[in-house]
Design a protein around this motif. Sequence first.
Motif, PDB file in Angstrom:
ATOM      1  N   THR A   1     -37.858 -10.823  52.079  1.00  0.00           N
ATOM      2  CA  THR A   1     -36.222 -10.300  53.519  1.00  0.00           C
ATOM      3  C   THR A   1     -35.322  -9.512  52.821  1.00  0.00           C
ATOM      4  OG1 THR A   1     -35.448 -12.202  53.566  1.00  0.00           O
ATOM      5  CG2 THR A   1     -36.821 -12.018  55.078  1.00  0.00           C
ATOM      6  N   SER A   2     -35.550  -9.755  51.244  1.00  0.00           N
ATOM      7  CA  SER A   2     -34.002  -8.839  50.743  1.00  0.00           C
ATOM      8  C   SER A   2     -34.273  -8.121  49.884  1.00  0.00           C
ATOM      9  CB  SER A   2     -33.217  -9.798  49.587  1.00  0.00           C
ATOM     10  OG  SER A   2     -34.071 -10.301  48.593  1.00  0.00           O
ATOM     11  N   ALA A   3     -36.121  -8.128  49.722  1.00  0.00           N
ATOM     12  CA  ALA A   3     -36.513  -6.734  48.720  1.00  0.00           C
ATOM     13  C   ALA A   3     -37.027  -5.844  49.461  1.00  0.00           C
ATOM     14  CB  ALA A   3     -37.146  -7.306  47.245  1.00  0.00           C
ATOM     15  N   SER A   4     -36.162  -4.996  50.512  1.00  0.00           N
ATOM     16  CA  SER A   4     -36.307  -3.860  51.042  1.00  0.00           C
ATOM     17  C   SER A   4     -36.877  -2.124  50.416  1.00  0.00           C
ATOM     18  CB  SER A   4     -35.694  -3.222  52.426  1.00  0.00           C
ATOM     19  OG  SER A   4     -34.149  -3.335  51.437  1.00  0.00           O
ATOM     20  N   ALA A   5     -37.681  -1.341  50.497  1.00  0.00           N
ATOM     21  CA  ALA A   5     -38.183  -0.571  50.052  1.00  0.00           C
ATOM     22  C   ALA A   5     -36.624   0.116  50.097  1.00  0.00           C
ATOM     23  CB  ALA A   5     -39.250  -0.134  50.537  1.00  0.00           C
ATOM     24  N   LEU A   6     -36.909   1.313  49.359  1.00  0.00           N
ATOM     25  CA  LEU A   6     -35.666   2.512  49.287  1.00  0.00           C
ATOM     26  C   LEU A   6     -35.561   3.022  50.555  1.00  0.00           C
ATOM     27  CD1 LEU A   6     -36.439   3.960  45.693  1.00  0.00           C
ATOM     28  CD2 LEU A   6     -34.425   2.355  46.660  1.00  0.00           C
ATOM     29  N   ASP A   7     -34.722   3.729  50.995  1.00  0.00           N
ATOM     30  CA  ASP A   7     -34.302   4.375  52.368  1.00  0.00           C
ATOM     31  C   ASP A   7     -34.486   5.837  51.656  1.00  0.00           C
ATOM     32  OD1 ASP A   7     -31.755   5.111  51.303  1.00  0.00           O
ATOM     33  OD2 ASP A   7     -30.416   4.113  52.782  1.00  0.00           O
ATOM     34  N   LYS A   8     -34.539   6.126  52.540  1.00  0.00           N
ATOM     35  CA  LYS A   8     -35.390   8.639  52.453  1.00  0.00           C
ATOM     36  C   LYS A   8     -34.182   8.627  52.307  1.00  0.00           C
ATOM     37  CE  LYS A   8     -34.906  11.402  54.760  1.00  0.00           C
ATOM     38  NZ  LYS A   8     -35.009  12.555  56.486  1.00  0.00           N
ATOM     39  N   GLU A   9     -32.885   8.423  52.006  1.00  0.00           N
ATOM     40  CA  GLU A   9     -31.538   8.922  51.071  1.00  0.00           C
ATOM     41  C   GLU A   9     -32.002   8.961  50.125  1.00  0.00           C
ATOM     42  OE1 GLU A   9     -30.878  11.900  52.313  1.00  0.00           O
ATOM     43  OE2 GLU A   9     -31.503  11.599  53.876  1.00  0.00           O
ATOM     44  N   GLN A  10     -32.003   7.679  49.561  1.00  0.00           N
ATOM     45  CA  GLN A  10     -32.009   6.921  47.805  1.00  0.00           C
ATOM     46  C   GLN A  10     -33.658   7.640  47.579  1.00  0.00           C
ATOM     47  OE1 GLN A  10     -29.631   5.312  46.588  1.00  0.00           O
ATOM     48  NE2 GLN A  10     -31.134   5.749  44.889  1.00  0.00           N
ATOM     49  N   MET A  11     -34.744   7.450  48.378  1.00  0.00           N
ATOM     50  CA  MET A  11     -35.536   8.294  47.263  1.00  0.00           C
ATOM     51  C   MET A  11     -35.544  10.270  47.243  1.00  0.00           C
ATOM     52  SD  MET A  11     -38.991   7.148  49.765  1.00  0.00           S
ATOM     53  CE  MET A  11     -40.276   7.345  48.860  1.00  0.00           C
ATOM     54  N   ILE A  12     -35.407  10.421  47.834  1.00  0.00           N
ATOM     55  CA  ILE A  12     -34.433  12.153  47.405  1.00  0.00           C
ATOM     56  C   ILE A  12     -33.961  11.617  46.257  1.00  0.00           C
ATOM     57  CG2 ILE A  12     -33.253  13.914  49.208  1.00  0.00           C
ATOM     58  CD1 ILE A  12     -34.191  13.184  51.936  1.00  0.00           C
ATOM     59  N   LYS A  13     -32.452  11.026  46.251  1.00  0.00           N
ATOM     60  CA  LYS A  13     -31.948  11.351  44.929  1.00  0.00           C
ATOM     61  C   LYS A  13     -32.805  11.118  43.683  1.00  0.00           C
ATOM     62  CE  LYS A  13     -27.875   9.737  47.422  1.00  0.00           C
ATOM     63  NZ  LYS A  13     -26.727   9.233  47.613  1.00  0.00           N
ATOM     64  N   GLU A  14     -34.454  10.053  43.711  1.00  0.00           N
ATOM     65  CA  GLU A  14     -33.995   9.577  42.614  1.00  0.00           C
ATOM     66  C   GLU A  14     -35.497  10.568  42.258  1.00  0.00           C
ATOM     67  OE1 GLU A  14     -34.271   6.940  41.290  1.00  0.00           O
ATOM     68  OE2 GLU A  14     -32.891   6.207  41.988  1.00  0.00           O
ATOM     69  N   TRP A  15     -36.273  11.347  42.954  1.00  0.00           N
ATOM     70  CA  TRP A  15     -36.593  12.809  42.878  1.00  0.00           C
ATOM     71  C   TRP A  15     -35.862  13.847  42.368  1.00  0.00           C
ATOM     72  CZ3 TRP A  15     -42.021  13.255  42.803  1.00  0.00           C
ATOM     73  CH2 TRP A  15     -42.757  12.445  43.465  1.00  0.00           C
TER      74      TRP A  15
END
Length: 176
Positions: free
Chosen positions: A19-33
């Motif tokens: 429950t605490s290990a959620s996927a990256l949110d879209k905004e964080q994914m954009i920053k990572e890309w």
Amino acid sequence: MKKTSLLLSLLALLVFSFTSASALDKEQMIKEWERAKAYTQVYLETMPEDGYDFKPSADIRSFAQQLLHLADANYSFGSLASGMKSPFERGAMEKAEDKSKAATTKMVLDSYDFVINALKGMTDAQMKEMVKFGNRGEMSKELVFAKAFEHQTHHRGQTTIYIRMKGIKPPNEMLF
């Protein structure tokens, strides 16, 4: 009693970790890309022009081919996940005749822009939708983007040895 207590503790730990290990949110994914694009650009800039056709061994891709393969996959994964039509046929980047530093850099960085723009156009609900991923079955669009990220990281990392074999210090890691 001890076994039951241990079992309950392990179960609680397992539930908490999921429950605490959620996927990256879209905004964080954009920053990572965006970070990955900047990092890859440093790799592209570090290799001199005469290194773009360099192969550490005759039976593997050249430096340019590695990065153009990465670009091909960015388009392919990004298109699958977003539904946006890729501007290129699958494998077209790696087969490009012009593998110069300038041409390769443009094609590779453009592929990152394609993925970033695809992500920006997605809703949270769309990220959870399932797509058929070849013979691997279905997976969420979010996971397709994650697999694309892993793929580009893998191939960029492979080029570190190419740079070292040319006698050049490779770029420092850019984790943040």
